[in-house]
Design a protein around this motif. Structure first.
Motif, PDB file in Angstrom:
ATOM      1  N   VAL A 138       2.134  78.351  67.586  1.00 24.89           N
ATOM      2  CA  VAL A 138       2.145  79.797  67.766  1.00 24.89           C
ATOM      3  C   VAL A 138       0.699  80.280  67.792  1.00 24.89           C
ATOM      4  O   VAL A 138      -0.106  79.893  66.942  1.00 24.89           O
ATOM      5  N   ARG A 139       0.364  81.103  68.765  1.00 30.89           N
ATOM      6  CA  ARG A 139      -1.015  81.598  68.856  1.00 30.89           C
ATOM      7  C   ARG A 139      -1.335  82.491  67.657  1.00 30.89           C
ATOM      8  O   ARG A 139      -0.433  83.133  67.101  1.00 30.89           O
ATOM      9  N   PRO A 140      -2.578  82.562  67.233  1.00 37.14           N
ATOM     10  CA  PRO A 140      -2.955  83.530  66.197  1.00 37.14           C
ATOM     11  C   PRO A 140      -2.582  84.942  66.653  1.00 37.14           C
ATOM     12  O   PRO A 140      -2.885  85.340  67.780  1.00 37.14           O
ATOM     13  N   GLY A 141      -1.887  85.660  65.803  1.00 40.49           N
ATOM     14  CA  GLY A 141      -1.379  86.967  66.174  1.00 40.49           C
ATOM     15  C   GLY A 141      -0.003  86.919  66.807  1.00 40.49           C
ATOM     16  O   GLY A 141       0.592  87.966  67.104  1.00 40.49           O
ATOM     17  N   GLY A 142       0.521  85.718  67.035  1.00 42.95           N
ATOM     18  CA  GLY A 142       1.867  85.561  67.583  1.00 42.95           C
ATOM     19  C   GLY A 142       2.923  85.789  66.520  1.00 42.95           C
ATOM     20  O   GLY A 142       2.627  85.859  65.319  1.00 42.95           O
ATOM     21  N   PHE A 143       4.170  85.875  66.952  1.00 41.11           N
ATOM     22  CA  PHE A 143       5.255  86.272  66.070  1.00 41.11           C
ATOM     23  C   PHE A 143       6.372  85.237  66.024  1.00 41.11           C
ATOM     24  O   PHE A 143       6.655  84.546  67.004  1.00 41.11           O
ATOM     25  N   LEU A 144       7.011  85.176  64.844  1.00 41.83           N
ATOM     26  CA  LEU A 144       8.240  84.410  64.668  1.00 41.83           C
ATOM     27  C   LEU A 144       9.312  85.345  64.124  1.00 41.83           C
ATOM     28  O   LEU A 144       9.027  86.244  63.324  1.00 41.83           O
ATOM     29  N   LEU A 145      10.533  85.124  64.554  1.00 42.62           N
ATOM     30  CA  LEU A 145      11.705  85.802  64.013  1.00 42.62           C
ATOM     31  C   LEU A 145      12.651  84.735  63.511  1.00 42.62           C
ATOM     32  O   LEU A 145      12.930  83.759  64.224  1.00 42.62           O
ATOM     33  N   ILE A 146      13.133  84.881  62.282  1.00 42.38           N
ATOM     34  CA  ILE A 146      14.064  83.912  61.713  1.00 42.38           C
ATOM     35  C   ILE A 146      15.319  84.656  61.303  1.00 42.38           C
ATOM     36  O   ILE A 146      15.265  85.621  60.537  1.00 42.38           O
ATOM     37  N   ASP A 147      16.462  84.217  61.807  1.00 44.51           N
ATOM     38  CA  ASP A 147      17.722  84.936  61.610  1.00 44.51           C
ATOM     39  C   ASP A 147      18.494  84.411  60.402  1.00 44.51           C
ATOM     40  O   ASP A 147      18.253  83.304  59.915  1.00 44.51           O
ATOM     41  N   ASN A 148      19.422  85.240  59.927  1.00 48.74           N
ATOM     42  CA  ASN A 148      20.373  84.894  58.852  1.00 48.74           C
ATOM     43  C   ASN A 148      19.691  84.596  57.524  1.00 48.74           C
ATOM     44  O   ASN A 148      20.153  83.765  56.741  1.00 48.74           O
TER      45      ASN A 148
END
Length: 214
Positions: free
Chosen positions: A151-161
């Protein structure tokens, strides 16, 4: 006093409707498949689309396609030259996913991989702007550690549940045999303490972690 269900109905009523194609996929999934609750659905789908539009990502990764609803929502905000890779372990879902991807006109920008994410991820030489993790919960930490370096610096992750039906709450008694709940609890605590990221825990639906890599 209103109930959470009342609040959710009000929120749904004041959220932009899903497209006719997504509404049909939503309905078909609930009618024809077991575990239809795994589908992101209207409110969460619109949030995924909104976040994608805000970021305008060039490269998006999804772990856990299911019937393709969330992938199509995320694809809505792709940059003009953007591409979305989505990984689904269950081969029985492939025909349905590809049908809806084709109907949405996203065949050129959405690449479906069928198989185990731990085997497929090392073959994807990409730098991700946005990652959505919605696969088997017991391996959340494994997927997180595999993708975070890409993931690039400043990039985002979303984790569900990450609420896991409320079982992660401290007052909820958890049996030692409930490995999924223990795994989600441990993962949530890890993200909260992880100095590599900033995070916001959103109590939307079954809980959604919004994480930004520093």
């Amino acid at each position: 006093m209103y109930s959470p269900d009342d609040a959710q109905r009000y929120a749904d009523h004041h959220t932009t409707p899903e497209s006719p194609l997504l509404a049909r996929l939503n309905r078909e999934t609930h009618v024809q498949l077991l575990h239809a609750r795994m589908l992101s659905g209207h409110a969460q789908g619109r949030l995924l689309s909104m976040i994608s539009h805000m970021i305008r990502p060039r490269r998006v990764l999804e772990l856990g396609t299911f019937t393709g609803y969330s992938a199509l929502c995320l694809a809505e905000g792709l940059a003009e030259d953007g591409r979305l890779h989505t990984i689904e372990q269950n081969p029985e879902l492939e025909t349905r996913i590809r049908r809806y991807v084709r109907e949405a006109g996203e065949e050129a920008r959405l690449q479906l991989h069928i198989g185990n994410a731990r085997d497929i991820l090392p073959t994807l030489a990409e730098i991700w702007d946005l990652v959505f993790i919605d696969a088997d919960k017991i391996n959340n930490d494994t997927y997180y550690e595999l993708v975070l370096p890409q993931v690039r610096p400043g990039g985002f992750l979303l984790i569900d549940n990450v609420l896991w039906g409320g079982k992660v709450l401290d007052e909820y008694p958890v049996k030692l045999s409930d490995k999924d709940t223990h795994a989600v609890r441990a993962f949530n605590d890890k993200v909260q303490a992880d100095e590599r990221v900033e995070n916001v825990f959103l109590p939307l639906r079954d809980g959604l972690f919004l994480v930004r890599k520093r």
